[in-house]
Design a protein around this motif. Structure first.
Motif, PDB file in Angstrom:
ATOM      1  N   UNK A 229       0.851  -1.189   0.000  1.00  0.00           N
ATOM      2  CA  UNK A 229       0.000   0.000   0.000  1.00  0.00           C
ATOM      3  C   UNK A 229       0.885   1.236   0.000  1.00  0.00           C
ATOM      4  N   UNK A 230       0.611   2.158  -0.912  1.00  0.00           N
ATOM      5  CA  UNK A 230       1.309   3.441  -0.956  1.00  0.00           C
ATOM      6  C   UNK A 230       0.253   4.539  -0.939  1.00  0.00           C
ATOM      7  N   UNK A 231       0.335   5.415   0.046  1.00  0.00           N
ATOM      8  CA  UNK A 231      -0.662   6.474   0.201  1.00  0.00           C
ATOM      9  C   UNK A 231       0.031   7.810   0.374  1.00  0.00           C
ATOM     10  N   UNK A 232      -0.440   8.815  -0.345  1.00  0.00           N
ATOM     11  CA  UNK A 232      -0.052  10.204  -0.118  1.00  0.00           C
ATOM     12  C   UNK A 232      -1.325  10.990   0.141  1.00  0.00           C
ATOM     13  N   UNK A 233      -1.354  11.702   1.264  1.00  0.00           N
ATOM     14  CA  UNK A 233      -2.551  12.453   1.613  1.00  0.00           C
ATOM     15  C   UNK A 233      -2.472  12.976   3.026  1.00  0.00           C
ATOM     16  N   UNK A 234      -3.610  13.151   3.647  1.00  0.00           N
ATOM     17  CA  UNK A 234      -3.662  13.771   4.967  1.00  0.00           C
ATOM     18  C   UNK A 234      -3.202  12.816   6.057  1.00  0.00           C
ATOM     19  N   UNK A 235      -2.719  13.395   7.148  1.00  0.00           N
ATOM     20  CA  UNK A 235      -2.272  12.599   8.284  1.00  0.00           C
ATOM     21  C   UNK A 235      -3.427  11.829   8.899  1.00  0.00           C
ATOM     22  N   UNK A 236      -4.612  12.421   8.974  1.00  0.00           N
ATOM     23  CA  UNK A 236      -5.759  11.736   9.572  1.00  0.00           C
ATOM     24  C   UNK A 236      -6.098  10.464   8.810  1.00  0.00           C
ATOM     25  N   UNK A 237      -6.117  10.536   7.481  1.00  0.00           N
ATOM     26  CA  UNK A 237      -6.409   9.341   6.686  1.00  0.00           C
ATOM     27  C   UNK A 237      -5.263   8.336   6.800  1.00  0.00           C
ATOM     28  N   UNK A 455       9.053  11.990   8.890  1.00  0.00           N
ATOM     29  CA  UNK A 455       9.101  11.382  10.204  1.00  0.00           C
ATOM     30  C   UNK A 455       7.813  11.721  10.940  1.00  0.00           C
ATOM     31  N   UNK A 456       7.594  11.067  12.069  1.00  0.00           N
ATOM     32  CA  UNK A 456       6.482  11.350  12.964  1.00  0.00           C
ATOM     33  C   UNK A 456       5.158  11.347  12.194  1.00  0.00           C
ATOM     34  N   UNK A 457       4.345  12.383  12.348  1.00  0.00           N
ATOM     35  CA  UNK A 457       3.039  12.379  11.709  1.00  0.00           C
ATOM     36  C   UNK A 457       3.094  12.762  10.232  1.00  0.00           C
ATOM     37  N   UNK A 458       4.296  12.925   9.690  1.00  0.00           N
ATOM     38  CA  UNK A 458       4.451  13.115   8.248  1.00  0.00           C
ATOM     39  C   UNK A 458       4.626  11.792   7.518  1.00  0.00           C
ATOM     40  N   UNK A 459       4.526  10.676   8.264  1.00  0.00           N
ATOM     41  CA  UNK A 459       4.558   9.374   7.619  1.00  0.00           C
ATOM     42  C   UNK A 459       5.873   8.650   7.762  1.00  0.00           C
ATOM     43  N   UNK A 460       6.018   7.580   6.970  1.00  0.00           N
ATOM     44  CA  UNK A 460       7.240   6.781   7.005  1.00  0.00           C
ATOM     45  C   UNK A 460       7.458   6.123   5.650  1.00  0.00           C
ATOM     46  N   UNK A 461       8.686   5.701   5.429  1.00  0.00           N
ATOM     47  CA  UNK A 461       9.062   5.166   4.124  1.00  0.00           C
ATOM     48  C   UNK A 461       9.577   6.281   3.233  1.00  0.00           C
TER      49      UNK A 461
END
Length: 475
Positions: A229-237, A455-461
């Motif tokens: 799964x690869x997702x770009x979008x809001x932190x809430x989603x 990092x953090x709530x900006x995601x990972x990978x």
């Protein structure tokens, strides 16, 4: 005062059709979902009706991708896969003007940005990753890296074509097949990309593109047949996706929101810094996850910098996205305009000093004038929450240590900028800043060869570059 005569691009170049269908198993077919109408945010006119997917369509697409992976694409030598990917890259370049006009119509961004940034970079991603297709064993990711299988990908509305290329190109290069869901408000360039993929004679099922709302994306990422799964979008989603996939063994990449700090030290070249600040927050109407939405300025130069910044922002031209003179286009949707307006009002109510560009705004469409807040404290919402619009919050600092502390005082960590003439200070600050990408004396510079992520709530990978290949390989 300079007066600019209108210089509109011809919208007929977009070859806009009255209706578009989803792309499944190599064919354009009607989806079983409720059709959506995509709107030009600059005029509020309906551009086209778009067929959307439902749960059964998602299942059919994932099964088609699995067949293509098992029978053709997963077994194909890398050098052969590269030929298809190169072909897609060339065809994007050949249709660049058409894609740029269509992107500006559907998204609202200025034509000079879609023409000079989005489309060329999308093509570059396919060119770059085509080169990796037969060299994966030499990428330093292990002796026998193998594809994962079927990749489910969900992209946002701020860079529709570029995000599609960003996701699809590495997946194909690594031998995976793809089911991609474009954003609900900006599906058109992804569906023209599907035309290019079909014309490039990519085997049926290797790439499937399913328009729809959030329920289609949720169905895709949770489908048992999806391996990555690869997702770009809001932190809430992103949090919802991570929660739903926990313990299921799927490889996941999340590229989420940001609240980037642009740090200007007292020895910085201020005129150059002002250009970087403007590019960092007003590019693409501020619809950029790594936008430099927090400006941290050393106190001794703050007044001078803010004066220069106001003067420069006053020259930005807001209006028709298809006009080649336009600097700031339309906000993508009424919903996003409402969110921006609400957060700006909170900044005023909490005591920040608001300055708004004196530029005239069009009578129709979703437009918001470039706005700069000074006297901002770290506790204010405009300093903490992602606005995702042309709004800049200015904070000050006295010492370098204070600058780093304030820059890192955020749950996000996607990007940052440093402005100083001292190379040693650049290296010191870059090592202290908790951000996935740090720019020095520039901002918003992207290259397919460089990894990107947070990092953090900006995601990972990470996506892009050699490092980004790992996200699509079993190593």
């Amino acid at each position: 005062m300079w007066e600019y005569a209108p210089a509109p691009e011809n919208r007929d170049i977009a070859n806009l059709k009255p209706s578009y269908r989803m792309f499944l198993d190599g064919e354009f077919v009607e989806g079983a979902g409720e059709p959506l109408k995509t709107v030009n945010p600059a005029t509020e006119e309906v551009l086209a009706e778009v067929s959307t997917a439902d749960k059964n369509d998602v299942d059919r697409a994932v099964k088609a991708a699995r067949r293509a992976y098992d029978r053709v694409w997963g077994k194909m030598p890398g050098a052969e896969r590269a030929k298809y990917i190169y072909r897609i890259a060339r065809m994007i370049a050949e249709r660049a003007r058409e894609l740029a006009v269509l992107e500006s119509l559907d998204n609202g961004k200025p034509i000079k940005e879609s023409r000079d940034v989005d489309v060329p970079t999308a093509s570059a991603h396919f060119f770059y990753h085509a080169g990796w297709a037969d060299k994966l064993g030499y990428a330093g990711l292990g002796p026998d890296p193998r594809p994962l299988g079927v990749a489910g990908q969900v992209i946002p509305w701020n860079f529709p074509l570029l995000m599609a290329a960003w996701k699809i190109a590495p997946a194909l290069a690594c031998g995976n097949t793809v089911v991609l869901k474009p954003a609900e408000t900006t599906p058109l360039t992804a569906l023209v990309l599907a035309e290019i993929i079909q014309q490039a004679e990519l085997p049926p099922g290797v790439v499937n593109i399913l328009p729809g709302a959030g329920d289609v994306g949720a169905e895709l990422v949770s489908h048992a047949g999806v391996d990555k799964v690869a997702f770009t979008g809001s932190t809430d989603v992103g949090k919802l996706i991570q929660r739903s996939l926990a313990g299921k063994g799927k490889k996941v990449t999340l590229e989420l929101g940001g609240k980037a700090a642009n740090v200007v030290f007292d020895d910085a070249p201020l005129d150059q810094a002002v250009e970087g600040i403007v590019n960092g927050i007003f590019f693409n109407q501020g619809h950029v996850c790594c936008a430099g939405s927090r400006l941290l300025v050393q106190e001794s130069v703050a007044d001078e910098l803010i004066e220069k910044l106001h003067a420069r922002v006053s020259t930005l031209r807001i209006g028709d996205p298809l006009d080649k003179n336009t600097d700031v286009g339309a906000i993508n949707s009424r919903e996003q305009l409402t969110k921006i307006t609400e957060l700006v009002e909170s900044g005023e109510s909490e005591g920040a000093e608001k300055w708004v560009s004196p530029c005239p705004l069009p009578d129709k469409g979703f437009f918001f004038a470039p706005t700069v807040f000074s006297g901002v404290s770290q506790a204010m919402r405009i300093a903490r929450e992602e606005i995702f619009g042309p709004v800049l919050s200015v904070l000050t600092f006295r010492t370098p240590d204070e600058a780093i502390a304030k820059a890192n005082n955020t749950p996000y960590g996607l990007s940052a900028g440093i402005w100083t003439e001292k190379g040693s200070r650049i290296l010191w600050a870059a090592n202290k800043l908790r951000a996935g990408v740090v720019w020095a004396n520039t901002f918003n510079r992207f290259d397919p060869t460089a990894p990107f992520g947070g990092y953090q709530e900006s995601g990972f990978g990470r996506e892009g570059g050699r490092t980004g290949l790992e996200a699509y390989l079993d190593v």
